[in-house]
Design a protein around this motif. Sequence first.
Motif, PDB file in Angstrom:
ATOM      1  N   GLN A  27       0.755  -1.198   0.017  1.00  0.00           N
ATOM      2  CA  GLN A  27      -0.040   0.097   0.056  1.00  0.00           C
ATOM      3  C   GLN A  27       0.790   1.113   0.067  1.00  0.00           C
ATOM      4  O   GLN A  27       0.493   2.232  -0.538  1.00  0.00           O
ATOM      5  CB  GLN A  27      -1.042   0.052   1.244  1.00  0.00           C
ATOM      6  CG  GLN A  27      -1.860   1.106   1.281  1.00  0.00           C
ATOM      7  CD  GLN A  27      -2.699   1.034  -0.102  1.00  0.00           C
ATOM      8  OE1 GLN A  27      -3.412   0.227  -0.634  1.00  0.00           O
ATOM      9  NE2 GLN A  27      -3.107   2.272  -0.350  1.00  0.00           N
ATOM     10  N   VAL A  30       1.810   2.022  -3.292  1.00  0.00           N
ATOM     11  CA  VAL A  30       0.517   2.295  -4.334  1.00  0.00           C
ATOM     12  C   VAL A  30       0.189   4.109  -4.002  1.00  0.00           C
ATOM     13  O   VAL A  30      -0.067   4.626  -4.844  1.00  0.00           O
ATOM     14  CB  VAL A  30      -0.788   1.538  -3.859  1.00  0.00           C
ATOM     15  CG1 VAL A  30      -1.983   1.759  -4.486  1.00  0.00           C
ATOM     16  CG2 VAL A  30      -0.561   0.168  -4.333  1.00  0.00           C
ATOM     17  N   SER A  31       0.396   4.380  -2.852  1.00  0.00           N
ATOM     18  CA  SER A  31      -0.106   5.354  -2.327  1.00  0.00           C
ATOM     19  C   SER A  31       0.932   6.757  -3.065  1.00  0.00           C
ATOM     20  O   SER A  31       0.652   7.581  -3.253  1.00  0.00           O
ATOM     21  CB  SER A  31      -0.323   5.743  -0.786  1.00  0.00           C
ATOM     22  OG  SER A  31       0.964   5.451  -0.277  1.00  0.00           O
ATOM     23  N   LYS A  32       2.194   6.187  -3.068  1.00  0.00           N
ATOM     24  CA  LYS A  32       3.284   7.137  -3.415  1.00  0.00           C
ATOM     25  C   LYS A  32       2.982   7.186  -5.102  1.00  0.00           C
ATOM     26  O   LYS A  32       3.336   8.259  -5.699  1.00  0.00           O
ATOM     27  CB  LYS A  32       4.601   6.651  -3.338  1.00  0.00           C
ATOM     28  CG  LYS A  32       5.027   6.719  -1.710  1.00  0.00           C
ATOM     29  CD  LYS A  32       6.297   6.386  -1.438  1.00  0.00           C
ATOM     30  CE  LYS A  32       6.753   6.573  -0.050  1.00  0.00           C
ATOM     31  NZ  LYS A  32       8.146   5.909   0.219  1.00  0.00           N
ATOM     32  N   LYS A  34       0.149   7.078  -6.785  1.00  0.00           N
ATOM     33  CA  LYS A  34      -0.977   7.439  -6.946  1.00  0.00           C
ATOM     34  C   LYS A  34      -0.540   9.139  -6.710  1.00  0.00           C
ATOM     35  O   LYS A  34      -1.148   9.879  -7.536  1.00  0.00           O
ATOM     36  CB  LYS A  34      -2.070   7.102  -6.044  1.00  0.00           C
ATOM     37  CG  LYS A  34      -2.829   5.943  -6.509  1.00  0.00           C
ATOM     38  CD  LYS A  34      -3.849   5.566  -5.526  1.00  0.00           C
ATOM     39  CE  LYS A  34      -4.432   4.225  -5.943  1.00  0.00           C
ATOM     40  NZ  LYS A  34      -5.535   3.647  -5.420  1.00  0.00           N
ATOM     41  N   GLU A  35       0.264   9.657  -5.746  1.00  0.00           N
ATOM     42  CA  GLU A  35       0.549  11.049  -5.689  1.00  0.00           C
ATOM     43  C   GLU A  35       1.464  11.296  -6.937  1.00  0.00           C
ATOM     44  O   GLU A  35       1.247  12.528  -7.365  1.00  0.00           O
ATOM     45  CB  GLU A  35       1.428  11.222  -4.432  1.00  0.00           C
ATOM     46  CG  GLU A  35       0.633  10.883  -2.993  1.00  0.00           C
ATOM     47  CD  GLU A  35      -0.339  12.020  -2.930  1.00  0.00           C
ATOM     48  OE1 GLU A  35      -0.098  13.281  -3.362  1.00  0.00           O
ATOM     49  OE2 GLU A  35      -1.405  11.812  -2.475  1.00  0.00           O
ATOM     50  N   ASN A  37       0.963  10.233  -9.771  1.00  0.00           N
ATOM     51  CA  ASN A  37      -0.134  10.371 -10.988  1.00  0.00           C
ATOM     52  C   ASN A  37      -0.721  11.649 -10.735  1.00  0.00           C
ATOM     53  O   ASN A  37      -1.130  12.272 -11.897  1.00  0.00           O
ATOM     54  CB  ASN A  37      -0.939   9.154 -10.674  1.00  0.00           C
ATOM     55  CG  ASN A  37      -0.435   7.929 -11.453  1.00  0.00           C
ATOM     56  OD1 ASN A  37       0.411   7.904 -12.296  1.00  0.00           O
ATOM     57  ND2 ASN A  37      -1.358   6.904 -11.447  1.00  0.00           N
ATOM     58  N   LYS A  38      -1.187  12.161  -9.637  1.00  0.00           N
ATOM     59  CA  LYS A  38      -1.763  13.544  -9.567  1.00  0.00           C
ATOM     60  C   LYS A  38      -0.889  14.650 -10.260  1.00  0.00           C
ATOM     61  O   LYS A  38      -1.420  15.335 -10.718  1.00  0.00           O
ATOM     62  CB  LYS A  38      -2.128  13.723  -7.924  1.00  0.00           C
ATOM     63  CG  LYS A  38      -3.263  12.844  -7.311  1.00  0.00           C
ATOM     64  CD  LYS A  38      -3.333  13.108  -6.080  1.00  0.00           C
ATOM     65  CE  LYS A  38      -4.226  12.369  -5.202  1.00  0.00           C
ATOM     66  NZ  LYS A  38      -4.493  12.650  -3.975  1.00  0.00           N
ATOM     67  N   PRO A  47      -2.131   9.789 -16.505  1.00  0.00           N
ATOM     68  CA  PRO A  47      -1.240   9.418 -15.330  1.00  0.00           C
ATOM     69  C   PRO A  47       0.126   8.307 -15.901  1.00  0.00           C
ATOM     70  O   PRO A  47       0.214   8.218 -17.115  1.00  0.00           O
ATOM     71  CB  PRO A  47      -2.278   8.362 -14.732  1.00  0.00           C
ATOM     72  CG  PRO A  47      -3.117   8.088 -15.932  1.00  0.00           C
ATOM     73  CD  PRO A  47      -3.129   9.415 -16.809  1.00  0.00           C
ATOM     74  N   PHE A  51      -2.772   0.307 -12.353  1.00  0.00           N
ATOM     75  CA  PHE A  51      -2.927  -0.581 -11.290  1.00  0.00           C
ATOM     76  C   PHE A  51      -3.745  -1.741 -11.959  1.00  0.00           C
ATOM     77  O   PHE A  51      -4.712  -1.445 -12.586  1.00  0.00           O
ATOM     78  CB  PHE A  51      -3.690   0.013  -9.934  1.00  0.00           C
ATOM     79  CG  PHE A  51      -2.659   1.156  -9.551  1.00  0.00           C
ATOM     80  CD1 PHE A  51      -1.577   1.025  -8.651  1.00  0.00           C
ATOM     81  CD2 PHE A  51      -3.160   2.347 -10.003  1.00  0.00           C
ATOM     82  CE1 PHE A  51      -0.936   1.971  -8.446  1.00  0.00           C
ATOM     83  CE2 PHE A  51      -2.334   3.730  -9.629  1.00  0.00           C
ATOM     84  CZ  PHE A  51      -1.354   3.447  -8.750  1.00  0.00           C
TER      85      PHE A  51
END
Length: 54
Positions: A27, A30-32, A34-35, A37-38, A47, A51
Amino acid sequence: MLIDYPMEWRKYMIKGKTRIFSKNTPQEIVSKAKEINKVAIRTGGKPCFFFEED
């Protein structure tokens, strides 16, 4: 756009696919991703990482 990410992330990506993380990716990664990607969406319009779907 050039995206810099740790090489150890590659072991969680699906081989033969373009920057797609597998379901078993931790996780934290994944969170990094997604950041990143933003930021990529804001600056480049699309992006960088994808995933695996369930």
